[in-house]
Design a protein around this motif. Sequence first.
Motif, PDB file in Angstrom:
ATOM      1  N   ARG A  54       0.643  -1.319   0.077  1.00 37.80           N
ATOM      2  CA  ARG A  54       0.006  -0.056   0.018  1.00 37.80           C
ATOM      3  C   ARG A  54       0.737   1.333   0.074  1.00 37.80           C
ATOM      4  O   ARG A  54       0.216   2.303  -0.086  1.00 37.80           O
ATOM      5  CB  ARG A  54      -1.090   0.079   1.162  1.00 37.80           C
ATOM      6  CG  ARG A  54      -1.969  -0.880   1.053  1.00 37.80           C
ATOM      7  CD  ARG A  54      -2.906  -0.916   2.222  1.00 37.80           C
ATOM      8  NE  ARG A  54      -2.809  -2.088   2.985  1.00 37.80           N
ATOM      9  CZ  ARG A  54      -3.042  -2.317   4.414  1.00 37.80           C
ATOM     10  NH1 ARG A  54      -3.439  -1.284   4.866  1.00 37.80           N
ATOM     11  NH2 ARG A  54      -2.762  -3.378   4.941  1.00 37.80           N
ATOM     12  N   LEU A  55       2.145   1.155   0.183  1.00 35.10           N
ATOM     13  CA  LEU A  55       3.126   2.277   0.216  1.00 35.10           C
ATOM     14  C   LEU A  55       3.330   2.527  -1.044  1.00 35.10           C
ATOM     15  O   LEU A  55       3.576   2.109  -1.930  1.00 35.10           O
ATOM     16  CB  LEU A  55       4.122   2.105   0.740  1.00 35.10           C
ATOM     17  CG  LEU A  55       4.232   1.412   2.465  1.00 35.10           C
ATOM     18  CD1 LEU A  55       5.491   1.251   3.183  1.00 35.10           C
ATOM     19  CD2 LEU A  55       3.606   2.682   3.309  1.00 35.10           C
ATOM     20  N   ARG A  56       3.519   4.102  -1.258  1.00 40.31           N
ATOM     21  CA  ARG A  56       3.560   4.480  -2.435  1.00 40.31           C
ATOM     22  C   ARG A  56       5.293   4.343  -2.855  1.00 40.31           C
ATOM     23  O   ARG A  56       6.068   4.759  -2.023  1.00 40.31           O
ATOM     24  CB  ARG A  56       3.379   6.052  -2.876  1.00 40.31           C
ATOM     25  CG  ARG A  56       3.423   6.423  -4.218  1.00 40.31           C
ATOM     26  CD  ARG A  56       2.845   7.799  -4.298  1.00 40.31           C
ATOM     27  NE  ARG A  56       3.131   8.290  -5.732  1.00 40.31           N
ATOM     28  CZ  ARG A  56       2.336   8.490  -6.570  1.00 40.31           C
ATOM     29  NH1 ARG A  56       1.072   8.720  -6.280  1.00 40.31           N
ATOM     30  NH2 ARG A  56       2.838   8.988  -7.888  1.00 40.31           N
ATOM     31  N   VAL A  57       5.790   4.154  -3.918  1.00 40.70           N
ATOM     32  CA  VAL A  57       6.895   3.930  -4.296  1.00 40.70           C
ATOM     33  C   VAL A  57       7.470   5.187  -5.250  1.00 40.70           C
ATOM     34  O   VAL A  57       6.623   5.583  -6.009  1.00 40.70           O
ATOM     35  CB  VAL A  57       7.633   2.810  -4.927  1.00 40.70           C
ATOM     36  CG1 VAL A  57       7.274   1.504  -4.047  1.00 40.70           C
ATOM     37  CG2 VAL A  57       6.953   2.302  -6.210  1.00 40.70           C
ATOM     38  N   GLY A  58       8.784   5.412  -5.426  1.00 43.12           N
ATOM     39  CA  GLY A  58       9.120   6.628  -6.110  1.00 43.12           C
ATOM     40  C   GLY A  58       9.152   6.267  -7.536  1.00 43.12           C
ATOM     41  O   GLY A  58       9.031   4.915  -7.848  1.00 43.12           O
ATOM     42  N   LEU A  59       8.765   7.301  -8.359  1.00 41.50           N
ATOM     43  CA  LEU A  59       8.687   7.165 -10.032  1.00 41.50           C
ATOM     44  C   LEU A  59       9.985   6.584 -10.520  1.00 41.50           C
ATOM     45  O   LEU A  59      10.994   7.474 -10.194  1.00 41.50           O
ATOM     46  CB  LEU A  59       8.106   7.976 -10.671  1.00 41.50           C
ATOM     47  CG  LEU A  59       6.602   8.479 -10.412  1.00 41.50           C
ATOM     48  CD1 LEU A  59       6.001   9.852 -10.765  1.00 41.50           C
ATOM     49  CD2 LEU A  59       5.556   7.551 -10.635  1.00 41.50           C
ATOM     50  N   PRO A  60      10.072   5.915 -11.511  1.00 45.07           N
ATOM     51  CA  PRO A  60      11.354   5.415 -12.085  1.00 45.07           C
ATOM     52  C   PRO A  60      11.964   6.570 -12.965  1.00 45.07           C
ATOM     53  O   PRO A  60      10.988   7.364 -13.258  1.00 45.07           O
ATOM     54  CB  PRO A  60      10.979   4.244 -13.152  1.00 45.07           C
ATOM     55  CG  PRO A  60       9.526   4.151 -13.152  1.00 45.07           C
ATOM     56  CD  PRO A  60       8.959   4.885 -12.144  1.00 45.07           C
ATOM     57  N   HIS A  61      13.128   6.880 -13.049  1.00 46.31           N
ATOM     58  CA  HIS A  61      13.780   7.642 -13.878  1.00 46.31           C
ATOM     59  C   HIS A  61      14.450   7.175 -15.104  1.00 46.31           C
ATOM     60  O   HIS A  61      14.892   6.011 -15.085  1.00 46.31           O
ATOM     61  CB  HIS A  61      14.967   8.464 -13.059  1.00 46.31           C
ATOM     62  CG  HIS A  61      14.233   9.070 -12.007  1.00 46.31           C
ATOM     63  ND1 HIS A  61      13.585  10.357 -11.942  1.00 46.31           N
ATOM     64  CD2 HIS A  61      14.387   8.687 -10.710  1.00 46.31           C
ATOM     65  CE1 HIS A  61      13.081  10.598 -10.881  1.00 46.31           C
ATOM     66  NE2 HIS A  61      13.511   9.640 -10.034  1.00 46.31           N
ATOM     67  N   GLY A  62      15.077   7.960 -16.059  1.00 49.06           N
ATOM     68  CA  GLY A  62      15.697   7.391 -17.321  1.00 49.06           C
ATOM     69  C   GLY A  62      14.692   7.008 -18.429  1.00 49.06           C
ATOM     70  O   GLY A  62      13.353   7.033 -18.471  1.00 49.06           O
ATOM     71  N   PRO A  63      15.657   6.348 -19.696  1.00 45.57           N
ATOM     72  CA  PRO A  63      14.733   5.998 -20.542  1.00 45.57           C
ATOM     73  C   PRO A  63      14.090   4.884 -20.358  1.00 45.57           C
ATOM     74  O   PRO A  63      14.191   3.949 -19.746  1.00 45.57           O
ATOM     75  CB  PRO A  63      15.986   5.365 -21.500  1.00 45.57           C
ATOM     76  CG  PRO A  63      17.268   5.867 -20.865  1.00 45.57           C
ATOM     77  CD  PRO A  63      16.987   6.263 -19.560  1.00 45.57           C
ATOM     78  N   GLY A  64      12.629   4.963 -21.032  1.00 42.50           N
ATOM     79  CA  GLY A  64      11.612   3.900 -20.846  1.00 42.50           C
ATOM     80  C   GLY A  64      10.986   4.122 -19.509  1.00 42.50           C
ATOM     81  O   GLY A  64      10.316   3.027 -19.060  1.00 42.50           O
ATOM     82  N   ALA A  65      11.066   5.433 -18.738  1.00 43.07           N
ATOM     83  CA  ALA A  65      10.610   5.289 -17.245  1.00 43.07           C
ATOM     84  C   ALA A  65       8.965   5.650 -17.382  1.00 43.07           C
ATOM     85  O   ALA A  65       8.388   5.011 -16.412  1.00 43.07           O
ATOM     86  CB  ALA A  65      11.138   6.626 -16.786  1.00 43.07           C
ATOM     87  N   TRP A  66       8.717   6.020 -18.350  1.00 43.97           N
ATOM     88  CA  TRP A  66       7.217   6.323 -18.478  1.00 43.97           C
ATOM     89  C   TRP A  66       6.491   5.001 -18.395  1.00 43.97           C
ATOM     90  O   TRP A  66       5.469   4.521 -17.952  1.00 43.97           O
ATOM     91  CB  TRP A  66       6.676   7.061 -19.514  1.00 43.97           C
ATOM     92  CG  TRP A  66       7.110   6.247 -21.002  1.00 43.97           C
ATOM     93  CD1 TRP A  66       8.327   6.343 -21.557  1.00 43.97           C
ATOM     94  CD2 TRP A  66       6.255   5.190 -21.509  1.00 43.97           C
ATOM     95  NE1 TRP A  66       8.231   5.516 -22.668  1.00 43.97           N
ATOM     96  CE2 TRP A  66       7.156   4.813 -22.983  1.00 43.97           C
ATOM     97  CE3 TRP A  66       5.135   5.110 -21.461  1.00 43.97           C
ATOM     98  CZ2 TRP A  66       6.439   4.019 -23.841  1.00 43.97           C
ATOM     99  CZ3 TRP A  66       4.634   4.120 -22.428  1.00 43.97           C
ATOM    100  CH2 TRP A  66       5.322   3.667 -23.654  1.00 43.97           C
ATOM    101  N   ARG A  67       7.078   3.834 -19.231  1.00 45.33           N
ATOM    102  CA  ARG A  67       6.534   2.520 -19.290  1.00 45.33           C
ATOM    103  C   ARG A  67       6.446   1.719 -17.841  1.00 45.33           C
ATOM    104  O   ARG A  67       5.550   1.141 -17.533  1.00 45.33           O
ATOM    105  CB  ARG A  67       7.254   1.648 -20.090  1.00 45.33           C
ATOM    106  CG  ARG A  67       6.798   0.357 -20.453  1.00 45.33           C
ATOM    107  CD  ARG A  67       7.676  -0.438 -21.447  1.00 45.33           C
ATOM    108  NE  ARG A  67       7.498   0.099 -22.792  1.00 45.33           N
ATOM    109  CZ  ARG A  67       8.464   0.621 -23.500  1.00 45.33           C
ATOM    110  NH1 ARG A  67       9.794   0.508 -22.911  1.00 45.33           N
ATOM    111  NH2 ARG A  67       8.108   1.217 -24.727  1.00 45.33           N
TER     112      ARG A  67
END
Length: 74
Positions: A54-67
């Motif tokens: 249930r904890l929110r994790v950080g968003l990914p960074h770098g190429p393909g991060a949106w995926r």
Amino acid sequence: MSSREPFLSIVRGDATPEETAALVAALAARAAAGAARPAAPRSSPGNWRNPAHRLRVGLPHGPGAWRGAFLPGG
């Protein structure tokens, strides 16, 4: 008569001795069937109940991060 509590007691209704005997026979048959069957291996319930999910994790960074942000595991 012993001082132990009865194993089975009828708390409502007026059961005949035949009805009581049928109930005891059904319970004994069910217990015997359960004892004769080998115990199935217990599977783990999985990790879906883990409160850390249930904890929110950080968003990914770098190429393909949106995926990775919208398609977890992808």
